[in-house]
Design an enzyme around this catalytic site. Sequence first.
Site, PDB file in Angstrom:
ATOM      1  N   LEU A  33       0.725  -1.224  -0.012  1.00 60.37           N
ATOM      2  CA  LEU A  33       0.120  -0.018   0.045  1.00 60.37           C
ATOM      3  C   LEU A  33       0.813   1.163  -0.213  1.00 60.37           C
ATOM      4  O   LEU A  33       2.073   1.369   0.703  1.00 60.37           O
ATOM      5  CB  LEU A  33      -0.810   0.058   1.004  1.00 60.37           C
ATOM      6  CG  LEU A  33      -1.775  -1.342   1.319  1.00 60.37           C
ATOM      7  CD1 LEU A  33      -2.674  -1.019   2.689  1.00 60.37           C
ATOM      8  CD2 LEU A  33      -2.771  -1.383   0.122  1.00 60.37           C
ATOM      9  N   HIS A  34       0.322   2.332  -0.709  1.00 59.34           N
ATOM     10  CA  HIS A  34       1.000   3.600  -0.725  1.00 59.34           C
ATOM     11  C   HIS A  34      -0.119   4.675  -0.578  1.00 59.34           C
ATOM     12  O   HIS A  34      -1.278   4.171  -0.556  1.00 59.34           O
ATOM     13  CB  HIS A  34       1.776   3.755  -2.058  1.00 59.34           C
ATOM     14  CG  HIS A  34       0.961   3.592  -3.400  1.00 59.34           C
ATOM     15  ND1 HIS A  34      -0.006   4.336  -3.726  1.00 59.34           N
ATOM     16  CD2 HIS A  34       0.989   2.475  -4.221  1.00 59.34           C
ATOM     17  CE1 HIS A  34      -0.198   3.837  -4.851  1.00 59.34           C
ATOM     18  NE2 HIS A  34       0.095   2.650  -5.124  1.00 59.34           N
ATOM     19  N   GLY A  36      -1.505   6.611  -2.631  1.00 58.87           N
ATOM     20  CA  GLY A  36      -2.655   6.429  -3.507  1.00 58.87           C
ATOM     21  C   GLY A  36      -3.812   5.532  -3.103  1.00 58.87           C
ATOM     22  O   GLY A  36      -4.888   5.812  -3.034  1.00 58.87           O
ATOM     23  N   HIS A  37      -3.459   4.289  -2.282  1.00 57.97           N
ATOM     24  CA  HIS A  37      -4.484   3.314  -1.820  1.00 57.97           C
ATOM     25  C   HIS A  37      -4.958   4.037  -0.595  1.00 57.97           C
ATOM     26  O   HIS A  37      -6.410   3.753  -0.263  1.00 57.97           O
ATOM     27  CB  HIS A  37      -3.587   2.133  -1.294  1.00 57.97           C
ATOM     28  CG  HIS A  37      -2.968   1.202  -2.469  1.00 57.97           C
ATOM     29  ND1 HIS A  37      -1.684   1.013  -2.410  1.00 57.97           N
ATOM     30  CD2 HIS A  37      -3.763   0.361  -3.280  1.00 57.97           C
ATOM     31  CE1 HIS A  37      -1.517   0.198  -3.623  1.00 57.97           C
ATOM     32  NE2 HIS A  37      -2.737  -0.179  -4.079  1.00 57.97           N
ATOM     33  N   VAL A 178      -2.612  10.211  -6.900  1.00 58.67           N
ATOM     34  CA  VAL A 178      -1.781  10.917  -5.895  1.00 58.67           C
ATOM     35  C   VAL A 178      -0.181  10.753  -6.470  1.00 58.67           C
ATOM     36  O   VAL A 178       0.073   9.645  -6.883  1.00 58.67           O
ATOM     37  CB  VAL A 178      -1.644  10.204  -4.364  1.00 58.67           C
ATOM     38  CG1 VAL A 178      -1.038  10.672  -3.411  1.00 58.67           C
ATOM     39  CG2 VAL A 178      -3.490   9.985  -4.058  1.00 58.67           C
ATOM     40  N   SER A 187       2.884   4.284  -6.980  1.00 58.82           N
ATOM     41  CA  SER A 187       2.861   3.058  -7.744  1.00 58.82           C
ATOM     42  C   SER A 187       3.674   2.158  -6.697  1.00 58.82           C
ATOM     43  O   SER A 187       4.512   2.373  -6.320  1.00 58.82           O
ATOM     44  CB  SER A 187       3.090   2.939  -9.119  1.00 58.82           C
ATOM     45  OG  SER A 187       3.252   1.600  -9.417  1.00 58.82           O
TER      46      SER A 187
END
Length: 283
Positions: A33-34, A36-37, A178, A187
């Site tokens: 996860l980053h 964006g998630h 993001v 990503s």
Amino acid sequence: MKVISTINEIKDLLTERKKEGKKIGFVPTMGYLHEGHLKLMEECKKVSDLVVVSIFVNPAQFNDIQDYQKYPRNTERDLKLCEELNIDIVFLPSVEEIYPEGPISTLKMRIPHLMDKLCGSHRHGHFEGVIMVIGRLFHVIQPNVAFFGKKDYQQYLIVKEFVKELMFPIEIIGVDTVRESSGLAKSSRNARLNSEELEAATLIYRSLKIAEEYCRKKATTIEELTQVIQEVLLTSPLIRVEYISILNARDLMEIFELKEEIFIGIAVYVGEVRLIDNHIFKV
Ligand code: PAF
């Protein structure tokens, strides 16, 4: 936060919650996860009574076994991040749980006008694999609303179409990409880039912004704009272009003139790592 790995258990729990009238929000992920998630999860929390996040690296959507094996994974860290965001349920199934008969299905679902281009024409079977797993996850979780990132804009439109065609009573919400301060789209794959490749990868978004500026300054053609993007990308010897596509943003149909809302999609290899990004703007 509950971490559940079987279909029976999550179905039982969600049936109870639905009886209580809870609105179920769902964020499907492949983990690592980053931000964006996390943004998807935050948006999901705003409109849901209960948030389910799935973490499942879906073998059916990889056309290259090495890409599947090398896909970054860190479940412990992912669970910590979900915990910090107060996620209600993390669904963490095994491959056997989702694909008891193996990840190669006899059913092939295709949406040709959306799938036969961009990533679909370079990663054969990829989107069939995506909608297969999304269909199965939707059946298990039966959310009211589900969130998808617009970095994967083609995937977002395909999922919307899939849900409409099969009449899933699920609202699909797309969330903006993001980015790092360098402009690079967040990503999970960025973790595989070394520092030189990370620097080179910033050219992707830079080329998209330069294309927008170029379009605004002078009347141009699709061929010329493609050339402008290509020239920016190829200033780095670490970049190999897979595709640059300029299409209608609404339905990804081919366009012959630059007008209305346009979508520019890019896929490149930076070293060994395949990255995609896109930019949508009005001209
Ligand atoms: O975008 C992704 O991470 C995946 O394609 C998804 C939607 C979780 C399906 O495996």
